[in-house]
Motif scaffolding. Structure first.
Motif, PDB file in Angstrom:
ATOM      1  N   VAL A  14       0.682  -1.346   0.050  1.00 33.83           N
ATOM      2  CA  VAL A  14       0.044   0.071  -0.148  1.00 33.83           C
ATOM      3  C   VAL A  14       0.944   1.259  -0.097  1.00 33.83           C
ATOM      4  CG1 VAL A  14      -1.895   1.174   1.235  1.00 33.83           C
ATOM      5  CG2 VAL A  14      -1.657  -1.373   1.237  1.00 33.83           C
ATOM      6  N   ARG A 139      -5.022  -5.036  -2.320  1.00 33.76           N
ATOM      7  CA  ARG A 139      -4.235  -3.518  -1.972  1.00 33.76           C
ATOM      8  C   ARG A 139      -3.056  -3.168  -2.767  1.00 33.76           C
ATOM      9  NH1 ARG A 139      -6.729  -2.231   2.561  1.00 33.76           N
ATOM     10  NH2 ARG A 139      -4.904  -0.847   2.999  1.00 33.76           N
ATOM     11  N   LEU A 181      -9.240   1.921  -0.471  1.00 41.87           N
ATOM     12  CA  LEU A 181      -7.947   2.355  -0.611  1.00 41.87           C
ATOM     13  C   LEU A 181      -7.711   3.617  -0.845  1.00 41.87           C
ATOM     14  CD1 LEU A 181      -7.024  -0.672  -2.979  1.00 41.87           C
ATOM     15  CD2 LEU A 181      -6.600  -0.800  -0.548  1.00 41.87           C
TER      16      LEU A 181
END
Length: 307
Positions: A14, A139, A181
């Protein structure tokens, strides 16, 4: 038309982005106007404005990639007739002839475990939210989006997706991603110029026969016709693609971690040699390589391209 299905799995991470805290500073001044007491006069109270939230920084080296979209991102007809070829995908493929965006950014070894292809054959913009839901599970630090061709490639020009609906679906898709996200970067490709593909492929007798099987009828029906209705129909399809790209640019521009390609794919002068030899419409491996090159240039640029 540019169709899409299945997944090509490839790792996860991420991206980071700083969040600014709001600081309120109060100052009570007992000084006179002549002794440097500042604004507000004797006994006045002044407060500094909260610091502005910093713009998230675009990372040119994301460590994981997920691709969503339609058949072009699945490599449809790039390797064999009427079949997806995800290994030739411009976004996440492993074919050395293409050198996909994932390969260029991550290298061969890392790309194999840190990129995923959630594009689907035949997908339209309305399908994007569900694809992004799937992608969010991994992710990824970067998501690539290329869709819209199937919204223009309908049975008739009148059946094309309305621009307002296209825009709403794209807004909903980005909102879906951001809910999961908030720090993932998004690269958005413009919709290709379908009129250019017609211009390049119409000279092939075999290509015209394949088009007559139902490849993008709104643009490719009666490929040799040049009468007024045919010309008007093709112009209306092209105008709709231009409007779709305007919507992509405007919606993406409101998200600080979304980068539109500035119309690079729409403007690219694809040649017949870069089209699939099985349908004279989808990109072949050389066309996929050009798309990967364009994407890599935009993703790694210091600034977003001018739209």
């Amino acid at each position: 038309m540019w169709r899409t299905t299945g997944r090509h799995r490839v790792g996860t991470t991420v991206a980071g982005a700083a969040t600014a805290a709001l600081v309120l500073v109060g100052a009570v001044s007992g000084c006179s106007a002549g002794d440097g007491g500042g604004q507000g006069g004797r006994g006045g109270v002044s407060a500094a404005r909260p610091s502005a939230k910093p713009t998230p920084e675009w990372k040119a080296n994301p460590s994981s990639i997920a691709a969503v979209g339609d058949s072009i991102t699945r490599g449809f007809d790039a390797c064999s007739v009427l079949a997806d070829c995800p290994e030739a995908s411009w976004a996440t493929g492993s074919d050395p002839e293409v050198r996909s965006l994932a390969t260029r950014l991550l290298g061969d070894a890392k790309a194999a475990g840190s990129s995923w292809n959630f594009a689907r054959t035949g997908a339209r913009m309305a399908d994007l939210p569900a694809q992004l839901e799937e992608a969010a599970v991994q992710r990824p630090e970067l998501v690539t989006v290329m869709t819209g061709s199937n919204d223009a490639c309908r049975a008739t020009a009148g059946a094309m997706t309305p621009v307002a609906e296209f825009r709403t679906d794209f807004e909903r898709a980005l909102k879906t991603l951001r809910a999961r996200l908030p720090k993932t970067q998004v690269y958005v490709s413009s919709v290709p110029d379908l009129m250019r593909l017609w211009e390049q492929g119409r000279g092939s007798p075999l290509g015209r026969k394949i088009w007559n099987l139902g490849v993008c009828p709104s643009m490719l029906a009666d490929p040799l016709a040049v009468d007024a209705p045919a010309v008007t129909r093709r112009k209306s399809v092209r105008a709709r693609v231009v409007a779709y790209n305007d919507a992509l640019r405007e919606v993406c521009g409101k998200d600080p971690l979304c980068r539109y390609d500035g119309g690079a794919v729409f403007q690219y002068p694809f040649t017949v040699g870069q089209l699939s030899r099985w349908d004279w419409f989808h990109p072949g491996k050389d066309g996929q390589a050009r798309l990967a090159e364009l994407a890599h240039r935009q993703v790694t640029a210091a600034r977003a391209p001018l739209a």
